[in-house]
Enzyme design. Structure first.
Site, PDB file in Angstrom:
ATOM      1  N   HIS A 159      33.952 -47.124 -56.867  1.00 59.04           N
ATOM      2  CA  HIS A 159      33.011 -47.031 -55.740  1.00 59.04           C
ATOM      3  C   HIS A 159      32.159 -45.769 -55.877  1.00 59.04           C
ATOM      4  O   HIS A 159      32.492 -44.732 -55.282  1.00 59.04           O
ATOM      5  CB  HIS A 159      33.780 -47.005 -54.413  1.00 59.04           C
ATOM      6  N   GLY A 212      32.004 -56.813 -56.522  1.00 56.37           N
ATOM      7  CA  GLY A 212      30.702 -57.218 -57.052  1.00 56.37           C
ATOM      8  C   GLY A 212      30.670 -57.186 -58.573  1.00 56.37           C
ATOM      9  O   GLY A 212      29.922 -57.941 -59.205  1.00 56.37           O
ATOM     10  N   MET A 213      31.476 -56.312 -59.165  1.00 51.66           N
ATOM     11  CA  MET A 213      31.585 -56.306 -60.629  1.00 51.66           C
ATOM     12  C   MET A 213      32.459 -57.484 -61.068  1.00 51.66           C
ATOM     13  O   MET A 213      32.105 -58.231 -61.984  1.00 51.66           O
ATOM     14  CB  MET A 213      32.227 -55.018 -61.118  1.00 51.66           C
ATOM     15  N   LYS A 219      22.542 -26.710 -14.718  1.00 58.84           N
ATOM     16  CA  LYS A 219      23.548 -27.428 -13.950  1.00 58.84           C
ATOM     17  C   LYS A 219      24.811 -27.650 -14.798  1.00 58.84           C
ATOM     18  O   LYS A 219      25.932 -27.434 -14.343  1.00 58.84           O
ATOM     19  CB  LYS A 219      22.944 -28.787 -13.572  1.00 58.84           C
ATOM     20  N   CYS A 232      32.745 -52.927 -57.517  1.00 59.99           N
ATOM     21  CA  CYS A 232      34.143 -53.345 -57.364  1.00 59.99           C
ATOM     22  C   CYS A 232      34.232 -54.870 -57.358  1.00 59.99           C
ATOM     23  O   CYS A 232      34.122 -55.508 -58.396  1.00 59.99           O
ATOM     24  CB  CYS A 232      34.753 -52.678 -56.137  1.00 59.99           C
ATOM     25  N   ARG A 235      42.942 -53.976 -56.149  1.00 57.51           N
ATOM     26  CA  ARG A 235      44.238 -54.438 -56.626  1.00 57.51           C
ATOM     27  C   ARG A 235      44.076 -55.222 -57.929  1.00 57.51           C
ATOM     28  O   ARG A 235      44.994 -55.338 -58.696  1.00 57.51           O
ATOM     29  CB  ARG A 235      44.824 -55.329 -55.530  1.00 57.51           C
ATOM     30  N   GLU A 285      29.469 -45.049 -54.536  1.00 53.92           N
ATOM     31  CA  GLU A 285      28.831 -44.644 -53.271  1.00 53.92           C
ATOM     32  C   GLU A 285      29.619 -43.542 -52.571  1.00 53.92           C
ATOM     33  O   GLU A 285      29.061 -42.786 -51.775  1.00 53.92           O
ATOM     34  CB  GLU A 285      28.647 -45.858 -52.349  1.00 53.92           C
ATOM     35  N   LYS A 308      21.095 -37.633 -16.200  1.00 47.51           N
ATOM     36  CA  LYS A 308      22.268 -37.429 -15.346  1.00 47.51           C
ATOM     37  C   LYS A 308      23.308 -36.532 -16.025  1.00 47.51           C
ATOM     38  O   LYS A 308      23.723 -36.794 -17.161  1.00 47.51           O
ATOM     39  CB  LYS A 308      22.896 -38.788 -15.023  1.00 47.51           C
ATOM     40  N   THR A 309      23.713 -35.507 -15.321  1.00 48.42           N
ATOM     41  CA  THR A 309      24.692 -34.580 -15.898  1.00 48.42           C
ATOM     42  C   THR A 309      26.115 -34.858 -15.409  1.00 48.42           C
ATOM     43  O   THR A 309      27.063 -34.279 -15.913  1.00 48.42           O
ATOM     44  CB  THR A 309      24.352 -33.118 -15.543  1.00 48.42           C
ATOM     45  N   GLY A 327      31.529 -37.251 -35.647  1.00 46.58           N
ATOM     46  CA  GLY A 327      31.708 -37.028 -37.085  1.00 46.58           C
ATOM     47  C   GLY A 327      30.481 -36.355 -37.671  1.00 46.58           C
ATOM     48  O   GLY A 327      30.574 -35.386 -38.434  1.00 46.58           O
TER      49      GLY A 327
HETATM   50  N1  GLN Z   1      39.350 -57.624 -53.867  1.00 48.45           N
HETATM   51  C1  GLN Z   1      39.159 -56.915 -55.103  1.00 48.45           C
HETATM   52  C2  GLN Z   1      40.425 -56.223 -55.552  1.00 48.45           C
HETATM   53  O1  GLN Z   1      41.313 -55.960 -54.767  1.00 48.45           O
HETATM   54  C3  GLN Z   1      38.024 -55.914 -54.997  1.00 48.45           C
HETATM   55  C4  GLN Z   1      38.298 -54.810 -54.048  1.00 48.45           C
HETATM   56  C5  GLN Z   1      37.072 -54.016 -53.692  1.00 48.45           C
HETATM   57  O2  GLN Z   1      35.968 -54.475 -53.869  1.00 48.45           O
HETATM   58  N2  GLN Z   1      37.250 -52.831 -53.167  1.00 48.45           N
HETATM   59  O3  GLN Z   1      40.550 -55.911 -56.707  1.00 48.45           O
END
Ligand code: GLN
Length: 542
Positions: A514, A382-383, A222, A380, A469, A516, A186-187, A18
């Site tokens: 997200h 975490g919020m 080689k 997510c 969700r 990130e 080693k090849t 990747g």
């Molecule tokens: N489990 C939570 C939800 O489905 C948060 C999902 C997540 O952090 N991507 O809403």
């Protein structure tokens, strides 16, 4: 006309196909070409959305809401080209659609077969929706010799045969191991891997050799001889300490030149690599250090948080500091005294997650960060947990919880079954299929004036990618705001809280999306730059 590069792997998995594809994409871009990168995964899952992050690493979500392989994250981070649903396909998805066609009677009673039906379907995906890019790079997942990979190899063989040598080339990534007892490289594994590939009818144009040390001329010769390639088409891929150095090293080894030559393109211009040199310099000479605690559930497999760790590193690049990550299994914080482990950190981050196990430990980590003025970033899940924490401890709602964990008296986080996506209403049934049924992909968020979120983004509207969700229940807005937790970002219809922040704290933010997934080394995400900046400030206080 678009040219196609097929990248296969041999000997062992995890050689970094990747990354190799992504770095080649970056090099071609640096020479002024447009690129698209795609991933073909031979497994039978329809998409990675329902696969365990333990087994498969993170699920990377595209703007158009596809749940894809984490390699697409590498592609975006190296090229900045946003990936789409059409850039990722699995054997499972292709079989699913073939079988649906068969059931509808589309084959008029004919026999449906791997060749030509599956291989034709793969061929269609290779060239579909390519934006007429100069180069389309297709990475084939797995390792040559895997039974399930055969239809893909057969398909790319056919494709190459059809479009001709000057429009399709094959790159094979292998391992050249060092055997300490013999003190030799080693090849043989490379020879065997290429032999396997040739037995299927694919002669690689370039052999890319992963190795932990420089490969002497003798071994290169080689490999060239036994793999039937020219000596200059044997490209060493030596281990480096930062992945962002890969494009620079590949260029030094002549990789991009070889790729162009394989297509018969003579290009004497040098690629523009300043962007990568700057990033690598920044990483190599930091002016400070910060420690960030990641409190999660899949901390045993770092690939489960690939984009997150990269985005934190990008935040470090933006602030010229080295970001040290300390991983914590959240369950340990369910016993009070363990929170002391967080004492020396400069920031706490609770990433995305699912399910009740470990959630109380994450909430305890939020309490710690809030009470000790340590920068807190909730992504997510975490919020959602940060909102629950504030509701319980500042909002006088001891029973605040999420319906994800079962029935709840104060469902401050609840399952959503209807929401607006642009102008369209999306509807899900409760307890329906798990695959592809979350709020997925890029959604607009309105950022409130005069908030930290607004200062960070410096923009009133932003688009960020989602995968969840459950949602923070807007019905609790007044109670939350009275407790000091501001909803500073919200969906355009005012129904879905997207960003929350605590005003009485140096840096306490939660985002439902997200961020990130959109961070790049050459353009760090503003939330990560700001979080790391706050961590730097905090580190100077302790
Ligand atoms: N489990 C939570 C939800 O489905 C948060 C999902 C997540 O952090 N991507 O809403």
């Amino acid at each position: 006309m678009t040219r196609f590069v097929f990248i296969t792997g041999g000997v062992v998995s995890s050689l970094g196909k990747g990354l190799a594809s992504a770095a080649l994409g970056a090099l071609l871009q640096a020479r002024g070409y447009s690129v698209r990168l795609r991933k073909f995964d031979p497994y039978l899952n329809v998409d990675p959305g329902t696969m365990s992050p333990y087994q498969h690493g993170e699920v990377y979500v595209t703007d158009d809401g596809a749940e894809t392989d984490l390699d697409l994250g590498h592609y975006e981070r190296f090229t900045g080209v946003p990936s789409r649903r059409s850039d990722s396909v699995t054997a499972g998805r292709l079989y699913q659609s073939l079988i649906a066609q068969e059931r509808r009677g589309d084959f008029l009673g004919g026999t449906v077969q791997v060749i030509p039906h599956l291989t034709d379907a793969i061929n269609d995906v290779i060239s579909a929706d390519s934006d007429n890019a100069d180069f389309v790079l297709c990475e084939i997942g797995g390792t040559v010799g895997d039974i399930e990979g055969l239809p893909f190899l057969e398909a790319i063989r056919q494709f190459g045969n059809r479009v001709g040598r000057d429009h399709a080339i094959f790159i094979h990534l292998t391992l050249v191991p060092y055997i300490p007892s013999a003190a030799e490289l080693k090849t043989k594994p490379t020879q065997h891997s290429v032999k396997e590939l040739r037995s299927i009818g694919i002669q690689p144009d370039i052999v890319l050799c992963r190795c932990d040390r420089p490969i002497p001329e003798l071994e290169k010769n080689k490999i060239a001889l036994f793999c039937n390639v020219s000596r200059s088409a044997v490209i060493p891929a030596i281990d480096v300490d930062t992945i962002y150095e890969v494009p620079l090293r590949y260029h030094e080894e002549g990789f991009d030149t070889q790729v162009l030559e394989a297509f018969g393109i003579r290009d004497s211009n040098e690629p523009e690599l300043k962007r990568w040199e700057k990033i690598v310099n920044n990483i190599r000479s930091p002016e400070g250090d910060v420690k960030i605690a990641i409190v999660g559930k899949y901390t045993g497999l770092k690939d489960a948080y690939k984009s997150l760790t990269e985005a934190l590193a990008h935040g470090g690049i933006a602030n010229r500091v080295r970001v040290h990550l300390q991983w914590f299994e959240s369950e340990i914080f369910e016993s009070e005294d363990r929170l002391q482990h967080l004492a020396g950190v400069n920031g706490v981050l609770v990433p995305g997650g699912f399910g009740e196990r470990g959630s109380e430990g994450k909430i305890a980590a939020v309490t710690f960060a809030r009470q000790h003025n340590v920068p807190y970033f909730g992504i997510c899940f975490g919020m959602q947990l940060a909102v629950i924490e504030v509701a319980r401890n500042l909002g006088d709602m001891p029973e605040a919880g999420s319906t994800e964990f079962g029935p709840c008296n104060e469902p401050i986080v609840g399952e959503l079954t209807e929401w607006l996506h642009g102008q369209e209403l999306e509807i899900r049934e409760q307890g329906g299929n798990l695959g592809g049924t979350m709020r997925l992909g890029a959604y607009e968020c309105i950022v409130a004036d005069d908030t930290m979120a607004r200062r960070v983004y410096d923009s009133e509207t932003v688009f960020e990618r989602h995968r969840h969700r459950y949602e923070v229940n807007i019905g609790y807005r007044d109670q939350l705001e009275k407790s000091g937790l501001l909803i500073s970002g919200i969906s355009p219809d005012g129904m879905l809280p997207e960003i929350v922040e605590l005003s009485e704290h140096p840096w306490f933010m939660g985002v439902q999306f997200h961020p990130e997934l959109r961070s790049k080394p050459f353009s760090p995400h503003p939330l990560f730059s700001s979080f790391i900046k706050a961590a730097v400030k905090q580190s100077r206080l302790v």
